[in-house]
Design an enzyme around this catalytic site. Structure first.
Site, PDB file in Angstrom:
ATOM      1  N   CYS A 295     -17.407  -7.957   2.570  1.00 50.38           N
ATOM      2  CA  CYS A 295     -15.543  -7.730   3.248  1.00 50.38           C
ATOM      3  C   CYS A 295     -14.562  -8.546   4.568  1.00 50.38           C
ATOM      4  O   CYS A 295     -13.869  -9.494   4.078  1.00 50.38           O
ATOM      5  CB  CYS A 295     -15.616  -6.211   3.791  1.00 50.38           C
ATOM      6  SG  CYS A 295     -16.441  -5.212   2.125  1.00 50.38           S
TER       7      CYS A 295
ATOM      8  N   LYS B  51      -5.023  -4.036   5.184  1.00 50.22           N
ATOM      9  CA  LYS B  51      -6.353  -3.910   5.204  1.00 50.22           C
ATOM     10  C   LYS B  51      -6.585  -5.477   5.433  1.00 50.22           C
ATOM     11  O   LYS B  51      -8.358  -5.563   6.039  1.00 50.22           O
ATOM     12  CB  LYS B  51      -7.144  -3.936   3.708  1.00 50.22           C
ATOM     13  CG  LYS B  51      -7.667  -4.181   2.740  1.00 50.22           C
ATOM     14  CD  LYS B  51      -9.266  -2.970   3.679  1.00 50.22           C
ATOM     15  CE  LYS B  51     -10.791  -3.908   2.921  1.00 50.22           C
ATOM     16  NZ  LYS B  51     -11.313  -2.644   3.304  1.00 50.22           N
TER      17      LYS B  51
END
Ligand code: SAJ
Length: 435
Positions: free
Chosen positions: A269, A215
């Site tokens: 993010c 991720k």
């Protein structure tokens, strides 16, 4: 395990990821309890409404709440599967803060029973899923935890990062492939069977640490590549080149695919996750750290360029187009556009107008600056300087005729046909500053 659609699922955290995830699991037929610490969020969802903007999410939530498949509460209750989707911010030193994740695990512990599955979806530093397992083991010594027993463990603990793009969340939640990292291979298999209920993409089993790193790597990859584009834009500027033209031509090479420069990288993010890798290996991450610096530096570059343009035209009114962190969404968190516009508003006051079709009113940092929010038509009628900060579709389609005579600073390359400086006959008007 009960039959798939009979599972009771508890989703902890009803934000941009948790709410769509809860709704999609409910649509697949599971009974879902969504948990959030904010009472107003819980009340909104229980009315069948939503507190965030996302394509098609309102209809979906309305439907599953009406069918009794999704309800919200501030308290966790017993379930077969727990999905944790809470924020993982970083502190002033860029150290990841997993306190919300641990608090969520703590809230699950008292209701955990034999056979349950606990899945972490929040972006997390490597090792966090094991920390959750350790915490659960400490709080529930009566349950056998995976990786800590030779016998069959009582619960499953796994990490399955979301990778959906805001603006396309529902589509990507269903169709993207997923990495499913188990604390043990058995955990991965159990969690994978759960995701199969609502994911059409391929689910790939792995270990928890690899899934955690994957991720972070995905977002760091994007950050590094955007940094390359942003660095090119600054170099092109210095050399008097149009970076968009250079990228357009370079991308005709079969193995080159340069991303788009912009006013910097925003969102919660891509501008955050690379730090989780840097924090885990500070000596070994010069490239990732530098990319972060380049992208943050691009915000300062944009501010300086905009300030120079506005200062050079002291009577001109200025429209900053966009506050969102990217196109066609109402998310203003960590937004370079918002930072640029607010900085200009503080310096130039009432000369600055802001156009943001996705905002009702300006954020607090504009208070007392004198800057106001106007609509696009007013901006095109009244402002001599346009600073395009976000590539919203509404801005993209403004025809040349309505901006040809403006001074334009196009940080996103949305108007390639805008006359460029130095073109004979254009003089001062019709200026387009490259990004
Ligand atoms: N940006 C550029 N140039 C580009 C692409 C993006 O300047 O060529 C800027 C955008 O304007 C924005 C920022 O980068 O400010 C991030 O936008 P994005 O669209 O690249 O990504 P996010 O933050 O909306 O979502 C990302 C996605 N990650 C990747 O594409 C690797 C998404 O799949 C993740 O699920 C999401 O982060 C997340 O939650 O981690």
């Amino acid at each position: 395990m009960k039959s798939d659609s009979k599972l009771d699922v508890c989703v902890v955290g009803l934000g941009y990821i948790g709410l769509p995830t809860a709704a999609i699991i409910a649509r697949a037929g599971c009974k879902v309890l969504g948990v959030d610490v904010t009472q107003s969020v819980v009340d909104t969802i229980n009315r069948g409404e939503i507190h965030i903007e996302e394509v098609d999410l309102d209809g979906l939530v309305h439907g599953v709440v009406a069918r009794g498949l999704l309800a919200a509460d501030t308290k966790v209750a017993a379930a077969d599967v727990f999905v944790i989707a809470v924020p993982t911010p970083f502190d002033k030193n860029h150290a990841p803060d997993i306190s919300y994740v641990l608090a969520a695990a703590r809230s699950v512990a008292p209701v955990l029973k034999v056979g349950d599955i606990v899945i972490l979806e929040s972006t997390s530093p490597v090792g966090t899923t094991e920390e959750i397992r350790d915490l659960l083991a400490q709080l529930r010594p009566d349950l056998k935890m995976p990786g800590m027993t030779r016998e069959t463990p009582d619960v499953t603990v796994a990490y399955c990062p979301e990778r959906v793009l805001p603006g396309r969340i529902l589509e990507e939640l269903t169709n993207n492939d997923r990495s499913i990292g188990g604390i043990t291979p058995r955990c991965a298999r159990k969690a994978l069977a759960f995701y199969k209920i609502f994911v059409r993409g391929t689910c790939i089993a792995t270990d928890a640490r690899s899934a955690e790193m994957t991720k972070l790597v995905e977002n760091a990859y994007r950050d590094v590549n955007i940094a390359f584009a942003n660095e090119l834009s600054i170099v092109s500027d210095k050399m008097g080149l149009d970076v968009w033209e250079v990228i357009r031509l370079a991308n005709r090479h079969p193995r080159v695919n340069i991303l788009s420069p912009g006013p910097g990288v925003g969102g919660h993010c891509i501008a955050v996750d690379p730090w989780f890798i840097v924090h885990g290996a500070p000596e070994d991450t010069p490239l990732i750290r530098t990319a972060r610096g380049v992208n943050d530096g691009k915000i300062r570059h944009t501010i300086a360029k905009a300030e120079a343009l506005i200062s050079a035209h002291p009577t001109a009114r200025v429209a900053c187009l966009g506050l969102a962190f990217k196109a066609n969404i109402d998310d203003f968190r960590e937004s370079p556009a918002r930072l640029v516009a607010a900085t200009l508003a503080r310096r130039f006051g009432a000369r600055i107008q802001v156009v943001e079709p996705y905002a009702d009113g300006l954020p607090r940092e504009f208070d007392g600056t004198g800057a106001t929010q106007i609509d696009l038509d007013t901006a095109l009628e009244e402002c001599e300087i346009l600073i395009a900060l976000v590539d919203h579709d509404q801005f993209r389609v403004v025809p040349l005729a309505e901006r040809a005579a403006k001074l334009v600073y196009d940080t996103r390359g949305i108007w390639p046909d805008q006359p460029k400086p130095g073109v004979a006959g254009e003089g001062e008007s019709g200026l387009r500053l490259a990004s």
